[in-house]
Structures are given as structure tokens and as C-alpha cells.
Design an enzyme around this catalytic site. Structure first.
Site, mmCIF file in Angstrom:
data_model
loop_
_atom_site.group_PDB
_atom_site.id
_atom_site.type_symbol
_atom_site.label_atom_id
_atom_site.label_comp_id
_atom_site.label_asym_id
_atom_site.label_seq_id
_atom_site.Cartn_x
_atom_site.Cartn_y
_atom_site.Cartn_z
ATOM 1 N N GLY A 173 0.958 -1.312 -0.195
ATOM 2 C CA GLY A 173 0.130 -0.012 -0.030
ATOM 3 C C GLY A 173 1.037 1.291 0.112
ATOM 4 N N ALA A 174 2.043 1.034 -0.765
ATOM 5 C CA ALA A 174 2.840 2.373 -0.828
ATOM 6 C C ALA A 174 2.562 3.583 -1.668
ATOM 7 C CB ALA A 174 4.453 1.699 -1.106
ATOM 8 N N SER A 175 1.529 3.339 -2.433
ATOM 9 C CA SER A 175 1.054 4.211 -3.524
ATOM 10 C C SER A 175 0.648 5.612 -2.917
ATOM 11 C CB SER A 175 0.005 3.671 -4.526
ATOM 12 O OG SER A 175 -1.183 3.394 -4.024
ATOM 13 N N ASN A 219 0.799 -2.692 5.262
ATOM 14 C CA ASN A 219 0.016 -1.519 5.442
ATOM 15 C C ASN A 219 -1.128 -1.429 4.575
ATOM 16 O OD1 ASN A 219 -0.483 1.580 5.866
ATOM 17 N ND2 ASN A 219 0.068 1.398 3.685
ATOM 18 N N SER A 226 -5.248 -0.302 13.534
ATOM 19 C CA SER A 226 -5.955 0.729 13.581
ATOM 20 C C SER A 226 -6.369 1.023 15.339
ATOM 21 C CB SER A 226 -7.199 0.743 13.162
ATOM 22 O OG SER A 226 -8.081 1.791 13.624
ATOM 23 N N TYR A 246 -15.026 -3.297 9.023
ATOM 24 C CA TYR A 246 -13.655 -2.749 9.073
ATOM 25 C C TYR A 246 -13.250 -3.053 10.533
ATOM 26 C CZ TYR A 246 -9.931 0.614 9.436
ATOM 27 O OH TYR A 246 -8.600 1.028 9.258
ATOM 28 N N VAL A 247 -13.998 -2.685 11.303
ATOM 29 C CA VAL A 247 -13.629 -2.959 12.822
ATOM 30 C C VAL A 247 -13.159 -4.551 12.943
ATOM 31 C CG1 VAL A 247 -14.187 -3.067 15.326
ATOM 32 C CG2 VAL A 247 -14.709 -1.060 13.660
ATOM 33 N N ALA A 248 -13.974 -5.519 12.495
ATOM 34 C CA ALA A 248 -13.843 -6.780 12.489
ATOM 35 C C ALA A 248 -12.477 -7.286 11.730
ATOM 36 C CB ALA A 248 -14.820 -7.602 12.113
#
Ligand SMILES: NC(=O)c1ccc[n+]([C@@H]2O[C@H](COP(=O)([O-])OP(=O)(O)OC[C@H]3O[C@@H](n4cnc5c(N)ncnc54)[C@H](OP(=O)(O)O)[C@@H]3O)[C@@H](O)[C@H]2O)c1
Length: 228
Positions: free
Chosen positions: A8-10, A86, A137, A150-152
Site C-alpha cells: 500500500g505504498a502508492s 500497511n 488501527s 472494518y473493525v472486525a
């Protein structure tokens, strides 16, 4: 010279981490789906810091893509010392209204993406007694209505991180748990510290500080957020 992989470096946090690591002299392997953004970043970092930067298409939601990426990185550098897992996506909505596709997508990227990326680089990280930083997170132990998927996905990636650590004591696993960061995660960047946002560079500088600790010190997780 140490080698770091950043997924996820973009954009956003991954991009800021890549720049900070280049400044610290790491050679880099950068992965994401936006190959044009990676190309621009690689050229910029090579010119500015003189480090070796490899980049390639990476979709962490697909086994074959992660395996292909890891194979190329290991061939290019011979091994890696640091993995920053990431890559991630947001997902809002009530659990009882979420489509099957959205639920599966967020788990594929945020949870299984972490698992398959760590798994792919683990033999090399063990050999080099390296470090893995997983960006989960702030909410990886909390409940947030309307963001349950998202949380799960982040609770689960926290569990994977801790289990990888227990099973692989030769490698240091750090769980980074940022609060809100001004990135593309919320649409376009431009949100202010006064609104409770950190900058992606803040996350990067925290990681750099952790990497400078002596080898025998393990910071298992860091929960951090913006104040003003
Ligand atoms: N921003 C926040 O407030 C916040 C807070 C806590 C945690 N986080 C976590 O921080 C991480 C980075 O997010 P960000 O805030 O920097 O968001 P961002 O600006 O949207 O960046 C997300 C990065 O992940 C990559 N990505 C997305 N899906 C991918 C896939 N399937 N395969 C490979 N790469 C993929 C994107 O690249 P491509 O689109 O080019 O693939 C992009 O480089 C995420 O795990 C997120 O959950 C963010």
C-alpha cells in the site's frame, strides 16, 4: 544496507513510510495496484536518497499476486529485513445492511492480505531476524457501530499479528494502531489536525523511532492519535 517491503505504498501512510525509510537508507520494495504512482515515487526516492527502489503491482487480496510479488522481491534483493503490512481499505455501513461482496472484500484486503503477505516474507524475515510492522488501527480492540466490518477486519489482523509473534520469536512484530490520519482513506486528503487528524508522516516518524530501538527491545503495539 537494509531492505524494507511496504505494501500500500502508492498513497497515504504507506507512501510516507516509504519516503522516511528511504531517508534512513533502506532499499525498498514497494507494492500497490496503482503502478503509475509507484513508478513516480520510486523515481523520486532514488533521485533524492540514492537508494535502490523496486516496485511492482500488488493486490494483497489475491494469493497469486502476493506470491508473485514476494518472489520478485526476494529475487531482486536476496532477502528482506523489514515488512510494513500497511495496505488496507475502509468499509462503512451497518452489519445487517452490508453486502456479501463488501464484507468479503474488506476481510480479503485488511485481514487475509496481512496474513498472506507476512506468510510470503516470513522465511526471509526469520533468517534475518527482521521486523514486521502491521498497520491495524486505533479501533483494533474497540467497537464502532456502522463500521463493524472494518473493525472486525482490524481485530482479526491484530490477532494474526500477535499469533505470528507467538509462533515466530525470531521476528519482531509491531502493531501500529493510529487514530485518524489525513489520507485518501477519507476521500481526498486535506483534513486538519484541529479536526483530530494526524499526518501520514507522523505515522512514518513513529515507525522510524521504533526501528532505532535496540534489537532486544520489542514494542508489541502502539496506540496513538492526534491532540491539539
Ligand atoms: N487513515 C486513517 O485514518 C487510518 C487510521 C487507522 C488505520 N489506517 C490504516 O492504514 C492503512 C493505510 O491506509 P491510508 O490511511 O494510508 O489510506 P489510503 O491513502 O487510501 O492508502 C491505502 C493504500 O493501500 C493500498 N491498497 C488498497 N487496496 C489494496 C490491495 N488490494 N492491494 C494492495 N494495496 C492496496 C492503496 O494502493 P492502491 O489503491 O494503489 O492499491 C494505497 O496505497 C490501512 O490499513 C488503513 O486501514 C488508516
Amino acid at each position: 544496507m537494509k531492505t524494507a517491503v511496504v505494501t500500500g505504498a502508492s498513497k497515504g501512510i504507506g507512501r510516507a513510510v516509504a519516503e522516511a525509510l528511504a531517508r534512513e537508507g533502506y532499499d525498498l520494495a514497494l507494492g500497490a495496484r496503482s503502478i503509475d504512482l509507484l513508478k513516480g515515487l520510486a523515481e523520486e526516492l532514488t533521485a533524492k536518497y540514492g537508494v535502490r527502489v523496486f516496485y511492482d503491482y500488488l493486490d494483497v487480496s489475491r494469493n497469486e499476486s502476493v506470491e508473485e510479488f514476494a518472489g520478485k522481491v526476494l529475487e531482486e534483493f536476496g532477502g528482506v529485513d523489514l515488512l510494513v503490512a500497511n495496505a488496507g481499505i475502509p468499509m462503512g455501513g451497518r452489519l445487517d445492511e452490508l453486502s456479501n461482496e463488501d464484507m468479503e472484500r474488506v476481510l480479503q484486503v485488511n485481514t487475509l492480505g496481512v496474513w498472506r503477505t507476512v506468510k510470503a516474507f516470513l522465511p526471509s524475515l526469520k533468517e534475518r531476524r527482521g521486523t514486521v510492522a502491521v498497520v491495524t488501527s486505533y479501533i483494533s480492540t474497540m467497537i464502532l457501530p456502522n463500521a463493524g466490518a472494518y473493525v472486525a477486519s482490524k481485530w482479526a489482523s491484530r490477532a494474526l499479528t500477535k499469533t505470528f509473534q507467538a509462533e515466530n520469536p525470531e521476528v519482531k512484530f509491531i502493531e501500529l494502531r493510529p487514530g485518524m490520519v489525513d489520507t485518501y482513506f477519507y476521500g481526498r486528503p486535506g483534513r486538519k489536525i484541529e479536526e483530530g487528524f494526524m499526518k501520514p508522516e507522523d505515522v512514518a516518524e513513529l515507525l522510524i523511532a521504533l526501528l532505532k530501538l535496540p534489537r532486544h527491545v520489542l514494542v508489541e503495539e502502539v496506540l496513538f492519535r492526534s491532540v491539539y
